[in-house]
Design a protein around this motif. Structure first.
Motif, PDB file in Angstrom:
ATOM      1  N   ASP A 145      29.146  41.369  47.643  1.00  0.00           N
ATOM      2  CA  ASP A 145      28.952  42.648  46.973  1.00  0.00           C
ATOM      3  C   ASP A 145      27.594  43.241  47.345  1.00  0.00           C
ATOM      4  O   ASP A 145      26.740  42.560  47.902  1.00  0.00           O
ATOM      5  CB  ASP A 145      29.096  42.486  45.455  1.00  0.00           C
ATOM      6  N   ASP A 162      42.621  32.148  53.692  1.00  0.00           N
ATOM      7  CA  ASP A 162      43.260  33.297  54.335  1.00  0.00           C
ATOM      8  C   ASP A 162      43.160  33.167  55.853  1.00  0.00           C
ATOM      9  O   ASP A 162      42.092  33.314  56.437  1.00  0.00           O
ATOM     10  CB  ASP A 162      42.570  34.583  53.863  1.00  0.00           C
ATOM     11  N   MET A 193      50.770  30.609  45.707  1.00  0.00           N
ATOM     12  CA  MET A 193      52.144  31.010  45.465  1.00  0.00           C
ATOM     13  C   MET A 193      52.392  32.453  45.887  1.00  0.00           C
ATOM     14  O   MET A 193      53.387  32.764  46.548  1.00  0.00           O
ATOM     15  CB  MET A 193      52.485  30.854  43.967  1.00  0.00           C
ATOM     16  N   LYS A 228      50.670  34.158  48.001  1.00  0.00           N
ATOM     17  CA  LYS A 228      50.551  34.258  49.454  1.00  0.00           C
ATOM     18  C   LYS A 228      51.858  33.852  50.136  1.00  0.00           C
ATOM     19  O   LYS A 228      52.351  34.540  51.028  1.00  0.00           O
ATOM     20  CB  LYS A 228      49.418  33.336  49.914  1.00  0.00           C
ATOM     21  N   THR A 230      49.058  39.153  52.715  1.00  0.00           N
ATOM     22  CA  THR A 230      48.151  39.306  51.589  1.00  0.00           C
ATOM     23  C   THR A 230      46.787  38.744  51.961  1.00  0.00           C
ATOM     24  O   THR A 230      46.667  37.980  52.907  1.00  0.00           O
ATOM     25  CB  THR A 230      48.655  38.535  50.357  1.00  0.00           C
ATOM     26  N   ALA A 231      45.787  39.108  51.194  1.00  0.00           N
ATOM     27  CA  ALA A 231      44.434  38.604  51.435  1.00  0.00           C
ATOM     28  C   ALA A 231      44.301  37.215  50.823  1.00  0.00           C
ATOM     29  O   ALA A 231      43.664  37.041  49.798  1.00  0.00           O
ATOM     30  CB  ALA A 231      43.401  39.553  50.854  1.00  0.00           C
ATOM     31  N   GLY A 232      44.955  36.251  51.438  1.00  0.00           N
ATOM     32  CA  GLY A 232      44.895  34.892  50.924  1.00  0.00           C
ATOM     33  C   GLY A 232      45.474  34.781  49.528  1.00  0.00           C
ATOM     34  O   GLY A 232      45.182  33.841  48.802  1.00  0.00           O
ATOM     35  N   SER A 246      44.933  36.805  46.993  1.00  0.00           N
ATOM     36  CA  SER A 246      44.222  37.640  46.021  1.00  0.00           C
ATOM     37  C   SER A 246      44.935  38.983  45.949  1.00  0.00           C
ATOM     38  O   SER A 246      45.057  39.679  46.943  1.00  0.00           O
ATOM     39  CB  SER A 246      42.781  37.880  46.464  1.00  0.00           C
ATOM     40  N   SER A 248      37.961  38.166  38.243  1.00  0.00           N
ATOM     41  CA  SER A 248      37.182  38.494  39.435  1.00  0.00           C
ATOM     42  C   SER A 248      37.355  37.440  40.525  1.00  0.00           C
ATOM     43  O   SER A 248      37.009  37.674  41.669  1.00  0.00           O
ATOM     44  CB  SER A 248      35.707  38.688  39.090  1.00  0.00           C
ATOM     45  N   MET A 249      37.914  36.280  40.159  1.00  0.00           N
ATOM     46  CA  MET A 249      38.144  35.246  41.181  1.00  0.00           C
ATOM     47  C   MET A 249      39.387  35.527  42.019  1.00  0.00           C
ATOM     48  O   MET A 249      39.538  34.977  43.106  1.00  0.00           O
ATOM     49  CB  MET A 249      38.262  33.870  40.523  1.00  0.00           C
ATOM     50  N   VAL A 250      40.322  36.344  41.502  1.00  0.00           N
ATOM     51  CA  VAL A 250      41.550  36.586  42.270  1.00  0.00           C
ATOM     52  C   VAL A 250      41.824  38.065  42.552  1.00  0.00           C
ATOM     53  O   VAL A 250      42.811  38.385  43.201  1.00  0.00           O
ATOM     54  CB  VAL A 250      42.789  35.991  41.555  1.00  0.00           C
ATOM     55  N   GLY A 264      39.919  40.428  44.236  1.00  0.00           N
ATOM     56  CA  GLY A 264      39.597  40.922  45.576  1.00  0.00           C
ATOM     57  C   GLY A 264      38.680  42.135  45.585  1.00  0.00           C
ATOM     58  O   GLY A 264      38.139  42.490  46.620  1.00  0.00           O
ATOM     59  N   ASN A 265      38.515  42.792  44.433  1.00  0.00           N
ATOM     60  CA  ASN A 265      37.574  43.898  44.289  1.00  0.00           C
ATOM     61  C   ASN A 265      37.686  44.969  45.364  1.00  0.00           C
ATOM     62  O   ASN A 265      36.805  45.137  46.204  1.00  0.00           O
ATOM     63  CB  ASN A 265      36.143  43.371  44.234  1.00  0.00           C
ATOM     64  N   ILE A 291      45.087  44.047  47.071  1.00  0.00           N
ATOM     65  CA  ILE A 291      43.991  43.646  46.187  1.00  0.00           C
ATOM     66  C   ILE A 291      43.681  44.770  45.207  1.00  0.00           C
ATOM     67  O   ILE A 291      44.039  45.919  45.433  1.00  0.00           O
ATOM     68  CB  ILE A 291      42.718  43.271  46.976  1.00  0.00           C
ATOM     69  N   ARG A 301      40.943  46.055  41.595  1.00  0.00           N
ATOM     70  CA  ARG A 301      39.617  45.952  40.990  1.00  0.00           C
ATOM     71  C   ARG A 301      39.751  46.371  39.538  1.00  0.00           C
ATOM     72  O   ARG A 301      40.315  47.411  39.256  1.00  0.00           O
ATOM     73  CB  ARG A 301      38.640  46.877  41.713  1.00  0.00           C
ATOM     74  N   THR A 323      30.636  41.479  38.866  1.00  0.00           N
ATOM     75  CA  THR A 323      30.277  41.102  40.229  1.00  0.00           C
ATOM     76  C   THR A 323      28.873  41.558  40.603  1.00  0.00           C
ATOM     77  O   THR A 323      28.583  42.747  40.609  1.00  0.00           O
ATOM     78  CB  THR A 323      31.291  41.698  41.224  1.00  0.00           C
ATOM     79  N   GLY A 324      28.016  40.601  40.908  1.00  0.00           N
ATOM     80  CA  GLY A 324      26.669  40.918  41.372  1.00  0.00           C
ATOM     81  C   GLY A 324      25.704  41.348  40.276  1.00  0.00           C
ATOM     82  O   GLY A 324      24.592  41.760  40.556  1.00  0.00           O
TER      83      GLY A 324
END
Lengths: 307, 313
Positions: A36, A77, B150, B152, B162-164, B166, B244-246, B248-249, B261, B263, B271-272
């Protein structure tokens, strides 16, 4: 009833285990992972690959929350690409650390300067006689010595991801003999540091370790690399913002005459590694242009890179 | 008799008892005041902090409140803060989770409270309570490690990349699991509170047990069940760590594709947070205000829905 149960069971088993592992070519869209915007690693990395205002980060990027999260996401991924520090990249077997412009990401290459995705963490102290007192000068020099040359100091820096040169491992007990003041009570002294914000975590850890050993207090006011020189030897050296030790997360510029300071130099090197999933069949080496194109969204699929 | 009483009222013992009473009364009052003060302090603090970026003369450059509310891009690196799409994403993921979880939870509650034999019911209730006590970060680790896998694989079967894993779907599934125990526990309590008499009346009128359960028991317990739904939805909207762990923001939106993904407001706030300053820090309080309003409005609308379900019958 039994039949439908069996079907559900098989379905769940398939979903959980996935397809049988086989050598698959990496294809499809590139999943671009990034830290981020508040991350110092991200700022440094984007500077290296010139992802700037005119050519910003691709909007389809996926934000992760930490360096460790980056490792988790990219290792899950097959189409992912990301960046993290060398320690985390090396610790995770499902990540592939890419070489950069043909140079492998190793500590040796970082220290000899051939691996370019790295930046020195430099420090500079005030000039002789410009400290608030000769005692203050001795205390500050003791800390700098601790940070740059003692086993304990360098260990702290390493634990925060910094890469240090081998051989700087004199025990603090030996070094501290040079500073007679430390034998007495020095808890009334405060070391002021400033400059780069990227050095924050390692300098803070070192100051805390130093405080635990000696009792010296500290005050950190880090605002950016250019203030490292300015507030010790430059225009702000006598202002209210003046500090004892200034830091810069880059090489000092020619006009920053750090030779005036009692001590100046790098206390560690910070390296960033571009990582892809270990199953990636397309990349083993990253060039600046390629990574720039991926992160700005010009290159969108692995097939474009495979050609 | 009267003299006895007045004698007692003048006695030391009586007076010390009265003093004791007064003392405890003021302690209770004080704690009630303190806890209600907390809410006021929190709301005032967040309002002051969160409205700051929109007031003229803000030190990091005043933002346009309207653009913040309806914006479809959220990029700190370009200084663009729009939470419009994030609100939509939050609503989709929250109500999506409720849609999955609510029917399951109500049916489970009905089973535990009315149908299952006592031993099985006790065991299942313990399981539900255990689920409710798992910390959210553990759910997050579970989601990041297995729900994403699952999703994915499901995506791969449908040839969707998919993004892994997420994705919006992963967020919904995770939240559905997380709010399930909340809704179930409240539903069990309210179903158990339905008077036996009206069930007997229903059965005596010739209704089957199933008819009674659905048409009499559930409608009588609806108040508690919907309270559970409101609490569950609150948890879904408010969950930050695990989401926030899944999630992807994503930087823009809104996200309607289950495999894309997303947000949410909470993941945006979290986040941050620890590493940032200036407008990027203050704007998280603004997002907090928006989140509180979103929760308030959805609770009100669920309450409306509840009243309508009752009056139609």
């Amino acid at each position: 009833m039994k039949k439908s149960l069996a079907i559900v069971a098989v379905l769940i088993a398939v979903l959980l285990t996935g397809c049988t592992p086989k050598e698959v070519k990496t294809t499809g869209n590139i999943s671009v992972y990034t830290r981020d915007a508040s991350s110092g690693t991200r700022t440094a990395f984007f500077e290296f690959i010139s992802v700037v205002e005119a050519t910003p980060l691709t909007a389809s990027a996926i934000e992760v929350t930490s360096a460790a999260d980056m490792a988790t996401k990219v290792s899950a991924d097959e189409n992912g690409i990301g960046y993290t520090n060398m320690e985390i990249a090396a610790a995770n077997p499902s990540l592939l650390a890419l070489s950069y412009n043909g140079v492998a990401a190793s500590e040796t290459n970082v220290l000899n300067g051939t691996y370019k995705l790295a930046r020195p963490f430099n420090l500079v102290t005030r000039a002789t006689g410009t400290f608030s007192s000769p005692e203050q000068e001795q205390i500050v020099l003791a800390f700098v010595d601790f940070l740059m040359n003692s086993t304990e100091g360098q260990e702290v820096v390493t634990s925060k991801g910094g890469i240090v040169e081998a051989g700087k491992d004199t025990a603090w007990d030996t070094l501290k003999a040079k500073y007679p003041l430390l034998a007495g009570d020095v808890s009334t002294y405060t070391i002021k540091t400033g400059g780069s914000t990227s050095v924050d975590s390692s300098v803070k850890a070192a100051l805390e370790a130093f405080q635990a050993l000696t009792g010296v207090k500290f005050e950190m006011n880090h605002t950016g690399s250019s203030d490292g020189f300015k507030r010790t030897l430059g225009a702000d050296k006598d202002s209210v913002n003046a500090v004892d030790v200034g830091f810069a997360s880059r090489a000092f510029k020619a006009e920053e005459t750090v030779a005036l300071g009692i001590v100046s130099g790098a206390y560690c090197v910070d390296a960033i590694v571009v990582v892809v999933n270990a199953k990636n069949t397309v990349l083993t080496d990253a060039t600046t242009e390629m990574i720039h194109n991926i992160y700005t969204g010009v290159t969108k699929t692995w097939d474009e890179l495979a050609k | 008799m009267r003299t006895e009483l007045s004698k007692y009222k003048n006695s030391k013992r009586y007076k010390s008892k009265i003093r004791q009473d007064l003392f405890f009364k003021s302690i209770f009052q004080l704690s009630a005041l303190l806890s209600s003060m907390m809410i006021v302090i929190i709301i005032v603090f967040i309002l002051v902090k969160g409205l700051q970026p929109f007031i003229a003369g803000y030190q990091y450059g005043t933002r346009n409140f309207f653009e913040f509310l309806v914006g479809l891009v959220y990029r700190q690196d370009q200084g663009i803060y729009g939470v419009g799409f994030i609100v939509v994403n939050t609503l989709i993921s929250g109500f999506g989770a409720l849609l999955i979880s609510f029917p399951l939870a109500v049916l489970t509650a009905l089973f535990i409270a009315k149908i299952a034999p006592k031993r099985l019911a006790d065991a299942m209730q313990t399981v539900v309570e255990l689920l409710a006590s798992i910390p959210s970060v553990v759910y997050g680790v579970f989601a990041a490690g297995s729900i994403t896998v699952m999703v994915k694989n499901l995506g791969a079967m449908l040839s969707i990349q998919t993004a892994g894993g997420s994705s919006l779907l992963a967020v919904m599934l995770l939240l559905a699991i997380m709010i399930y125990p909340t809704i179930t526990s409240l539903a069990i309590t309210s179903i158990q509170a339905v008077p036996e008499d009206i069930q007997h009346a229903s059965l005596a009128l010739g209704a089957t047990t199933t008819q009674t359960n659905f048409k009499v028991v559930l409608t009588s317990a609806k108040s508690g069940i919907f309270a559970g739904a409101i609490l569950g939805l609150g948890r879904a909207f408010g969950e930050a760590t695990a989401v926030s762990m899944v999630a992807g923001n994503k930087l823009f939106g809104p996200t309607f594709n289950l495999f894309d993904i997303t947000r949410t407001l909470t993941s945006t706030i979290l986040t941050g947070l620890k590493e940032t300053t200036g407008v990027d820090y203050d704007i998280r309080f603004s997002a907090g205000i928006v989140l509180m309003i979103v929760i308030l409005i959805s609770n009100l609308s669920i309450n409306l829905l509840k009243n309508r379900i009752g009056s139609q019958k």
